[in-house]
Design an enzyme around this catalytic site. Structure first.
Site, PDB file in Angstrom:
ATOM      1  N   ASP A  98       0.863  -1.183   0.000  1.00  0.00           N
ATOM      2  CA  ASP A  98       0.000   0.000   0.000  1.00  0.00           C
ATOM      3  C   ASP A  98       0.899   1.232   0.000  1.00  0.00           C
ATOM      4  O   ASP A  98       1.505   1.555   1.030  1.00  0.00           O
ATOM      5  CB  ASP A  98      -0.906   0.028   1.237  1.00  0.00           C
ATOM      6  CG  ASP A  98      -2.051  -0.971   1.158  1.00  0.00           C
ATOM      7  OD1 ASP A  98      -1.972  -1.902   0.338  1.00  0.00           O
ATOM      8  OD2 ASP A  98      -3.007  -0.830   1.942  1.00  0.00           O
ATOM      9  N   LYS A 160      -6.905   3.656  -2.731  1.00  0.00           N
ATOM     10  CA  LYS A 160      -7.258   3.562  -1.314  1.00  0.00           C
ATOM     11  C   LYS A 160      -7.521   4.956  -0.779  1.00  0.00           C
ATOM     12  O   LYS A 160      -6.828   5.903  -1.142  1.00  0.00           O
ATOM     13  CB  LYS A 160      -6.103   2.874  -0.569  1.00  0.00           C
ATOM     14  CG  LYS A 160      -6.266   2.769   0.945  1.00  0.00           C
ATOM     15  CD  LYS A 160      -5.075   2.017   1.520  1.00  0.00           C
ATOM     16  CE  LYS A 160      -5.023   2.091   3.045  1.00  0.00           C
ATOM     17  NZ  LYS A 160      -3.844   1.396   3.592  1.00  0.00           N
ATOM     18  N   LYS A 189     -10.086   0.371  -1.960  1.00  0.00           N
ATOM     19  CA  LYS A 189      -9.927   0.040  -0.548  1.00  0.00           C
ATOM     20  C   LYS A 189     -10.301   1.240   0.304  1.00  0.00           C
ATOM     21  O   LYS A 189      -9.783   2.338   0.104  1.00  0.00           O
ATOM     22  CB  LYS A 189      -8.481  -0.384  -0.256  1.00  0.00           C
ATOM     23  CG  LYS A 189      -8.229  -0.700   1.233  1.00  0.00           C
ATOM     24  CD  LYS A 189      -6.815  -1.211   1.458  1.00  0.00           C
ATOM     25  CE  LYS A 189      -6.498  -1.349   2.952  1.00  0.00           C
ATOM     26  NZ  LYS A 189      -5.140  -1.870   3.199  1.00  0.00           N
TER      27      LYS A 189
END
Length: 227
Positions: A98, A160, A189
């Protein structure tokens, strides 16, 4: 669509990245975190890079993936540093990363830099899943859309919402906007401030297919009492 009819406890657990990013976390806490992830059948653990090797050893021969954060939490490190960090995390056993987008470059409209930054991490990850944290709390609506499109064109696998350390966390509005922008084939996400089952369900209905939270167990316990 009722959340309880479509999102079983098992399905919910599998889309949760069980998160522990507190810099004061000890090795014992990481071990406990991994044990919890196996017990509750979470999809992944999301941890700082320094703990990836330990977590990958503990989670070997399980279905729980290891996700490392890159350029966390500000995204303000140079591209070659992010790429090296991603490469090292993969070498240590991470299956997902991430990365935090370069927020300063994004807000400065240096879109080529933002794209190159993401592409470098995607390349360094060698086929592993890359999620790009756009930190929605710092961006305008137009910037959120642009950031998602850049991540998509740079061949990241997910966008995200946030790190959990920015000015705001995941919101239904932002998740809907992100899903509408990237389409159905790219992942979204939601992360930041997700603490309750009904909140998680709303974000999934809005278009999130992964959730990042440190309140994972509480959410599943709430879901079991609700379903």
């Amino acid at each position: 669509m009722g959340a309880s009819s479509s999102l079983t406890i098992g399905k919910l657990a599998k889309i949760i990245d069980h998160t522990l990013l507190d810099p004061s976390s000890t090795y014992t806490m990481i071990r406990s975190h991994c044990e919890e992830s196996v017990k509750w059948n979470f999809g992944a653990v999301c941890i700082n890079p320094i703990h990836v090797r330990l977590a990958s050893e503990l989670l070997r021969n399980t279905e729980v993936k290891v996700c490392a954060v890159i350029g966390f939490p500000f995204g303000a490190t140079p591209t070659n540093v992010k790429a090296f960090e991603a490469s090292q995390a993969i070498a240590d056993g991470a299956q997902e990363v991430d990365m935090v987008m370069n927020i300063s470059a994004m807000r400065s409209k240096d879109y080529n830099y933002v794209r190159d930054d993401i592409e470098a991490v995607v390349k360094a990850a060698e086929g592993a899943v890359v999620k790009v944290i756009i930190e929605t709390g710092y961006l305008t609506e137009k910037e959120k859309v642009k950031a998602c499109l850049i991540a998509k064109y740079a061949r990241a696998h997910f966008v995200k919402t946030s790190t959990g350390y920015g000015p705001s966390g995941a919101s239904v509005h932002d998740v809907k906007l992100m899903r509408q922008t990237v389409g159905e084939k790219m992942g979204v996400k939601a992360a930041g401030g997700i603490r309750h089952y009904h909140q998680a369900c709303k974000l999934v209905r809005a278009g999130a297919n992964r959730l990042g939270t440190s309140s994972s167990i509480n959410i599943l316990r709430e879901s079991s009492s609700t379903l």
